[in-house]
Write a protein that holds these residues in place. Structure first.
Motif, PDB file in Angstrom:
ATOM      1  N   THR A 140       0.835  -1.207   0.000  1.00 59.83           N
ATOM      2  CA  THR A 140       0.000   0.000   0.000  1.00 59.83           C
ATOM      3  C   THR A 140       0.864   1.250   0.000  1.00 59.83           C
ATOM      4  O   THR A 140       0.646   2.182  -0.789  1.00 59.83           O
ATOM      5  N   LYS A 141       1.850   1.283   0.898  1.00 60.76           N
ATOM      6  CA  LYS A 141       2.731   2.458   0.972  1.00 60.76           C
ATOM      7  C   LYS A 141       3.496   2.634  -0.331  1.00 60.76           C
ATOM      8  O   LYS A 141       3.693   3.762  -0.804  1.00 60.76           O
ATOM      9  N   TRP A 142       3.914   1.524  -0.934  1.00 63.82           N
ATOM     10  CA  TRP A 142       4.666   1.601  -2.192  1.00 63.82           C
ATOM     11  C   TRP A 142       3.795   2.198  -3.295  1.00 63.82           C
ATOM     12  O   TRP A 142       4.233   3.074  -4.046  1.00 63.82           O
ATOM     13  N   VAL A 143       2.549   1.727  -3.396  1.00 64.10           N
ATOM     14  CA  VAL A 143       1.649   2.227  -4.438  1.00 64.10           C
ATOM     15  C   VAL A 143       1.301   3.694  -4.186  1.00 64.10           C
ATOM     16  O   VAL A 143       1.346   4.533  -5.098  1.00 64.10           O
ATOM     17  N   LEU A 144       0.962   4.032  -2.934  1.00 60.93           N
ATOM     18  CA  LEU A 144       0.554   5.405  -2.630  1.00 60.93           C
ATOM     19  C   LEU A 144       1.712   6.394  -2.721  1.00 60.93           C
ATOM     20  O   LEU A 144       1.480   7.609  -2.793  1.00 60.93           O
ATOM     21  N   SER A 145       2.953   5.884  -2.707  1.00 61.55           N
ATOM     22  CA  SER A 145       4.105   6.792  -2.835  1.00 61.55           C
ATOM     23  C   SER A 145       4.296   7.268  -4.277  1.00 61.55           C
ATOM     24  O   SER A 145       5.031   8.221  -4.521  1.00 61.55           O
ATOM     25  N   LYS A 146       3.634   6.612  -5.231  1.00 61.73           N
ATOM     26  CA  LYS A 146       3.765   7.010  -6.631  1.00 61.73           C
ATOM     27  C   LYS A 146       2.959   8.279  -6.892  1.00 61.73           C
ATOM     28  O   LYS A 146       1.930   8.516  -6.254  1.00 61.73           O
ATOM     29  N   ASP A 147       3.421   9.064  -7.840  1.00 64.71           N
ATOM     30  CA  ASP A 147       2.756  10.342  -8.101  1.00 64.71           C
ATOM     31  C   ASP A 147       1.416  10.135  -8.807  1.00 64.71           C
ATOM     32  O   ASP A 147       1.200   9.136  -9.491  1.00 64.71           O
ATOM     33  N   GLU A 148       0.506  11.101  -8.604  1.00 66.81           N
ATOM     34  CA  GLU A 148      -0.835  11.024  -9.173  1.00 66.81           C
ATOM     35  C   GLU A 148      -0.954  11.742 -10.511  1.00 66.81           C
ATOM     36  O   GLU A 148      -2.037  11.797 -11.089  1.00 66.81           O
ATOM     37  N   GLY A 149       0.145  12.323 -10.995  1.00 64.29           N
ATOM     38  CA  GLY A 149       0.089  12.984 -12.287  1.00 64.29           C
ATOM     39  C   GLY A 149      -0.390  14.414 -12.198  1.00 64.29           C
ATOM     40  O   GLY A 149      -0.514  14.985 -11.114  1.00 64.29           O
ATOM     41  N   PRO A 150      -0.690  15.025 -13.351  1.00 67.34           N
ATOM     42  CA  PRO A 150      -1.103  16.423 -13.392  1.00 67.34           C
ATOM     43  C   PRO A 150      -2.477  16.634 -12.740  1.00 67.34           C
ATOM     44  O   PRO A 150      -3.221  15.679 -12.533  1.00 67.34           O
ATOM     45  N   PRO A 151      -2.841  17.900 -12.447  1.00 65.76           N
ATOM     46  CA  PRO A 151      -4.092  18.191 -11.730  1.00 65.76           C
ATOM     47  C   PRO A 151      -5.339  17.641 -12.414  1.00 65.76           C
ATOM     48  O   PRO A 151      -6.272  17.203 -11.739  1.00 65.76           O
ATOM     49  N   GLU A 152      -5.363  17.665 -13.759  1.00 64.89           N
ATOM     50  CA  GLU A 152      -6.571  17.188 -14.434  1.00 64.89           C
ATOM     51  C   GLU A 152      -6.808  15.702 -14.175  1.00 64.89           C
ATOM     52  O   GLU A 152      -7.940  15.246 -14.063  1.00 64.89           O
ATOM     53  N   MET A 153      -5.727  14.911 -14.045  1.00 62.68           N
ATOM     54  CA  MET A 153      -5.873  13.499 -13.706  1.00 62.68           C
ATOM     55  C   MET A 153      -6.429  13.345 -12.293  1.00 62.68           C
ATOM     56  O   MET A 153      -7.317  12.523 -12.032  1.00 62.68           O
ATOM     57  N   VAL A 154      -5.921  14.138 -11.375  1.00 61.75           N
ATOM     58  CA  VAL A 154      -6.342  14.048  -9.975  1.00 61.75           C
ATOM     59  C   VAL A 154      -7.816  14.405  -9.843  1.00 61.75           C
ATOM     60  O   VAL A 154      -8.564  13.766  -9.090  1.00 61.75           O
ATOM     61  N   GLN A 155      -8.273  15.429 -10.590  1.00 55.66           N
ATOM     62  CA  GLN A 155      -9.674  15.831 -10.510  1.00 55.66           C
ATOM     63  C   GLN A 155     -10.594  14.718 -10.981  1.00 55.66           C
ATOM     64  O   GLN A 155     -11.630  14.444 -10.370  1.00 55.66           O
ATOM     65  N   ILE A 156     -10.233  14.053 -12.057  1.00 56.03           N
ATOM     66  CA  ILE A 156     -11.046  12.942 -12.566  1.00 56.03           C
ATOM     67  C   ILE A 156     -11.048  11.798 -11.563  1.00 56.03           C
ATOM     68  O   ILE A 156     -12.089  11.215 -11.258  1.00 56.03           O
ATOM     69  N   SER A 157      -9.861  11.483 -11.034  1.00 53.50           N
ATOM     70  CA  SER A 157      -9.749  10.398 -10.061  1.00 53.50           C
ATOM     71  C   SER A 157     -10.582  10.678  -8.821  1.00 53.50           C
ATOM     72  O   SER A 157     -11.235   9.781  -8.272  1.00 53.50           O
ATOM     73  N   ASP A 158     -10.569  11.929  -8.361  1.00 56.76           N
ATOM     74  CA  ASP A 158     -11.363  12.284  -7.179  1.00 56.76           C
ATOM     75  C   ASP A 158     -12.849  12.094  -7.435  1.00 56.76           C
ATOM     76  O   ASP A 158     -13.595  11.641  -6.557  1.00 56.76           O
ATOM     77  N   ALA A 159     -13.303  12.459  -8.652  1.00 49.73           N
ATOM     78  CA  ALA A 159     -14.713  12.276  -8.987  1.00 49.73           C
ATOM     79  C   ALA A 159     -15.083  10.794  -8.985  1.00 49.73           C
ATOM     80  O   ALA A 159     -16.149  10.403  -8.496  1.00 49.73           O
ATOM     81  N   ILE A 160     -14.194   9.956  -9.534  1.00 47.30           N
ATOM     82  CA  ILE A 160     -14.435   8.508  -9.543  1.00 47.30           C
ATOM     83  C   ILE A 160     -14.469   7.971  -8.113  1.00 47.30           C
ATOM     84  O   ILE A 160     -15.351   7.193  -7.732  1.00 47.30           O
ATOM     85  N   ARG A 161     -13.507   8.412  -7.313  1.00 47.54           N
ATOM     86  CA  ARG A 161     -13.419   7.940  -5.925  1.00 47.54           C
ATOM     87  C   ARG A 161     -14.669   8.311  -5.142  1.00 47.54           C
ATOM     88  O   ARG A 161     -15.238   7.496  -4.417  1.00 47.54           O
ATOM     89  N   ASP A 162     -15.109   9.557  -5.299  1.00 48.04           N
ATOM     90  CA  ASP A 162     -16.285  10.009  -4.561  1.00 48.04           C
ATOM     91  C   ASP A 162     -17.532   9.227  -4.968  1.00 48.04           C
ATOM     92  O   ASP A 162     -18.334   8.827  -4.122  1.00 48.04           O
ATOM     93  N   GLY A 163     -17.705   9.012  -6.277  1.00 45.15           N
ATOM     94  CA  GLY A 163     -18.862   8.264  -6.739  1.00 45.15           C
ATOM     95  C   GLY A 163     -18.846   6.827  -6.243  1.00 45.15           C
ATOM     96  O   GLY A 163     -19.874   6.291  -5.824  1.00 45.15           O
ATOM     97  N   ALA A 164     -17.675   6.188  -6.275  1.00 45.26           N
ATOM     98  CA  ALA A 164     -17.556   4.792  -5.845  1.00 45.26           C
ATOM     99  C   ALA A 164     -17.818   4.650  -4.351  1.00 45.26           C
ATOM    100  O   ALA A 164     -18.560   3.767  -3.911  1.00 45.26           O
ATOM    101  N   GLU A 165     -17.216   5.511  -3.554  1.00 50.24           N
ATOM    102  CA  GLU A 165     -17.391   5.411  -2.106  1.00 50.24           C
ATOM    103  C   GLU A 165     -18.823   5.739  -1.694  1.00 50.24           C
ATOM    104  O   GLU A 165     -19.371   5.138  -0.773  1.00 50.24           O
TER     105      GLU A 165
END
Length: 803
Positions: free
Chosen positions: A87-112
């Protein structure tokens, strides 16, 4: 740079590459489960002390039970520590540019958000069913074994209900873990794809590995803790108390709870993901001619959310249930055989499944860690075949599993009464391991576009939509042949090896056949953690591809994620084939346990079921009908929900014409809300059918048998229902899963540029086939193999109702 709304007001229309990408949140604030919030609020030192006390208590109970239990606890805890590292190894990787993070956050919020609502509904149904089980057990007649051991009705009732609720809770946690890791790994895989295909592959594998280790470890340690607690609390094997060979029957409720949650998780998540996918494809790809994950499609966020709740959360609960059911059925059969053979120390035969799955955690971990990154980057690294890399890891796990299985049988199954029996059982395990490997190969052959079946299916798309559908249906029907032959050979081979092991009952008859089949099932699941890793890899890669396309990354990045996504489709299909094979063997074992349970309650021998009796034959017909009606309701639920999505997407394109020119933003949240509410509503009817049918049918024929002088008629009819449902369900699930996977990869093959590529008439026909196959492979098919095992566990738990 101006915000997008300013562009729309000023009428300035620039290329999408120049525009900032913003995506609406599905909630105002992130959601964290209450128990996590509670733990985070505790002082770190206090939390460490509590954990040490908990571990100390667990090991103390384990030491009072058996050294084997201590070994199982130790391996599971080490696997949890390894999963923490991953888990720590995966989470230590970068999330990319802001537009990627915004999309990922929307997916995460909908899934949770959906997960919270769905499992809230499931938990209420589980509590209601627990009350029903409690009522039945409080008024049933105890078995002679329970009477002799002093285990009263109320104690037995509360033990079964507690086990049921614990199994349901652990299955829910397994699902949450699968979803939690996928919504955080997807953006990191997408970001890594900008640098290297191998790095993206490694992140996806390790993210899936974290989930797999936790899910398998929870299934093993949960059963081990229950076994140890019951052993100490009930004073097992002390004078006047329960014998250790009878203890596994108390764990049946745990498997039923896991099956119950897995079925509804698979139904709800499958309806969600495929309704969103079908709606997005029909309007986006076919009508508007835009790419699969184009940000202009209002249903694209709902589609990506569905990958997490349908493929990750549901599959975590599914495999948890598979392992739990297999362990419990094997423990029951091991205890029964040891009792009949008068083996001096039967605990080895009972605890053997826990040891096998402890080694599963070890060998699968080595297989995962064998997949490493490279220094190559960009397209140079993408030349390497991801499927070949994954199969190398699987081969490592298989080789180690063979060695570990042989060591486990020698350690746990050696007995002076039959010194060579352990070798026969080791061969049974080898039969199971070979069966798993062959199943993976067969499903890969029928679903990977590198092989002839999928390429022939893709070629049929060049002559239209109808020929694509005909070819896909025929491919799915044909694909049932080889797996059934493999299952048949496996069952007979394992039964014969067990029967010739040298173990004899009191009358001198060989008695190891059924346990040999149980050992083969354990062999098939001896690398289950790696199989789940490959399965979780699929939706994570799919989500990564969606994030890459929505954030408008360069084409070279999309090429990498497309390759990973296509491989993910194949791994998902192969793991479903693997799950069906293990479900067939596990259901066969649970059916045998059901017959023993009926015999114990009725005080009469119950060794065979005569389908020449009209009522029994009718029970078989009803079992087959149950499979077909359940599949129909699951598929129609996807169709109805998809219609709502199609209507909404069309409405947005008509009312907001600026969407196609990037002048207006789609309302993603509206599609998410439609799919979430519809999937929760639609999962109830097929789920209720699966639970109510065997109980109602058994009860009705029990009354009929009472008035016609056939005291065991209800139990016999339910046995026929279970047999016919298992056979029909296996064939139907094989057909649905393989046809759906083949349609999907035929579309992917055309999208690589074959037969005209994207946008061609062949591609449109392939999209239609993929749309038809979506509810097959991700809703009805996966739900069926869960249904098969749930029918087996529910009949075992509800046996008193039929007598």
């Amino acid at each position: 740079m101006m915000p997008m709304d300013d562009d729309m007001e000023s009428g300035a229309l620039r290329s999408y590459q120049d525009k900032p990408r913003t995506f609406p949140s599905m909630r105002n604030k992130p959601y964290t489960p209450r128990i996590i919030r509670l733990l985070m609020g505790i002082n770190v030192r206090v939390l460490l002390v509590l954990l040490l006390l908990a571990f100390g208590g667990v090991f103390y109970i384990g030491a009072k039970t058996s050294p084997v239990i201590v070994f199982v606890f130790s391996v599971c805890i080490i696997s949890f520590l390894l999963s923490t590292y991953l888990t720590k190894w995966v989470l230590s990787k970068d999330e990319g540019p802001p537009e990627m993070v915004q999309i990922s956050d929307a997916i995460r919020d909908g899934a949770e958000g959906f997960f919270r609502t769905q499992y809230g509904t499931i938990s209420k149904m589980a509590l209601l069913l627990a009350l029903v089980i409690l009522s039945i057990y409080l008024f049933r007649t105890p078995t002679p074994q329970q009477e002799s051991s002093g285990l009263g009705r109320s104690t037995s009732a509360f033990i079964t209900v507690a086990a049921f609720l614990l199994g349901a809770l652990c299955s829910g946690i397994a699902g949450y873990i699968g979803m939690w890791v996928s919504v955080r790994a997807n953006v990191r895989v997408a970001s890594a794809a900008r640098r290297s295909a191998r790095e993206a592959l490694q992140i996806a594998v390790r993210a899936g590995g974290f989930s797999a280790l936790v899910v398998v470890g929870m299934a093993v340690i949960g059963i081990a803790i229950l076994y140890a607690v019951f052993y100490v609390w009930l004073g097992v094997d002390s004078p006047g108390s329960m014998k250790v060979t009878e203890l596994p029957l108390l764990l049946v409720g745990y498997g039923f709870g896991a099956s119950f949650v897995a079925l509804f998780a698979q139904l709800g998540g499958g309806i969600y993901t495929k309704a969103a996918d079908v709606g997005a494809d029909l309007v986006g790809k076919v009508e508007q001619g835009i790419p699969e994950d184009d940000p202009r499609n209002p249903a694209v966020i709902a589609d990506l959310v569905g990958d997490n709740v349908g493929d990750c959360a549901a599959r975590g609960a599914d495999l948890f249930e598979s392992i739990a059911a297999e362990i419990i059925s094997a423990m029951i059969l091991g205890g029964t055989m040891a009792q009949r053979c008068k083996i001096e120390d039967p605990s080895g035969f009972i605890l053997f499944p826990l040891v096998v799955h402890s080694f599963d955690l070890v060998v699968s971990s080595v297989g995962m860690l064998s997949i490493r990154g490279t220094r190559e980057s960009g397209l140079k690294a993408s030349i390497e075949d991801p499927m070949a890399i994954l199969q190398k890891g699987y081969s490592v796990s298989i080789v180690l599993a063979v060695i570990a299985f042989a060591a486990s049988t020698r350690w746990m199954l050696y007995t002076e009464q039959a010194p060579s029996a352990w070798l026969n059982f080791a061969l049974c395990g080898l039969v199971g391991i070979m069966t798993a490997y062959v199943f993976v190969w067969i499903t890969k052959y029928y679903t990977d576009y590198k092989h002839e079946p999928v390429r022939t299916l893709a070629l049929s798309s060049s002559t239209g939509h109808g020929t694509n559908i005909i070819a896909g249906v025929s491919l799915g029907l044909e694909s049932t042949g080889l797996p059934v032959l493999v299952i048949s050979v496996s069952i007979i081979s394992a039964f014969w090896l067990g029967r010739t092991s040298g173990l004899l009952d009191e009358t001198g008859n060989p008695t190891g056949g059924l346990f040999g089949t149980a050992v083969a099932t354990m062999g098939m699941l001896s690398s289950a953690a790696y199989i789940l890793t490959m399965d979780m890899f699929g939706p994570i890669a799919d989500n990564a591809g969606g994030i890459v396309e929505m954030s408008q990354q360069p084409e070279s990045v999309r090429e990498i994620t497309d390759v990973l996504d296509a491989v993910g489709n194949t791994t998902k299909a192969t793991t479903k084939g693997f799950a069906i094979g293990s479900a067939a063997l596990a259901s066969f074992l649970l059916f045998s346990a059901y017959m023993d349970e009926v015999s114990s309650f009725s005080h009469e021998p119950f060794k065979e079921v005569d389908i020449a009796i009209p009522e029994v034959f009718v029970g078989g017909l009803l079992g087959s009908m149950l499979i077909f009606v359940f599949s129909a309701w699951a598929c129609s639920a996807v169709g109805r929900t998809a219609q709502e999505v199609v209507t909404e997407v069309r409405r947005q394109f008509i009312e907001r014409p600026g969407i196609m020119d990037y002048k207006e933003k789609p309302d993603y949240g509206r599609c998410v809300a439609i799919v979430a509410s519809a999937s929760l509503r639609e999962m109830i009817k097929p789920g209720a059918l699966a639970i109510v049918s065997p109980i109602a049918i058994g009860f009705v024929f029990r009354i009929l048998g009472h008035y016609t002088g056939q005291p065991l008629l209800g139990a016999k009819v339910v046995a026929a229902l279970l047999m016919f449902a298992t056979v029909s369900g296996i064939l139907m699930a094989l057909f649905l899963n393989t046809a759906g996977g083949a349609w999907d990869n035929a579309k992917k093959y055309i999208e690589t540029g074959a037969l005209g590529g994207k946008g061609s008439d062949s591609h449109k026909a392939a999209v239609t086939g993929d749309t038809v196959g979506d509810p097959f492979k991700d809703t009805a098919g996966p739900s069926l193999h869960v249904l098969i095992k749930m029918l087996a566990t529910i009949t075992l738990v509800m046996a008193p109702v039929f007598l």
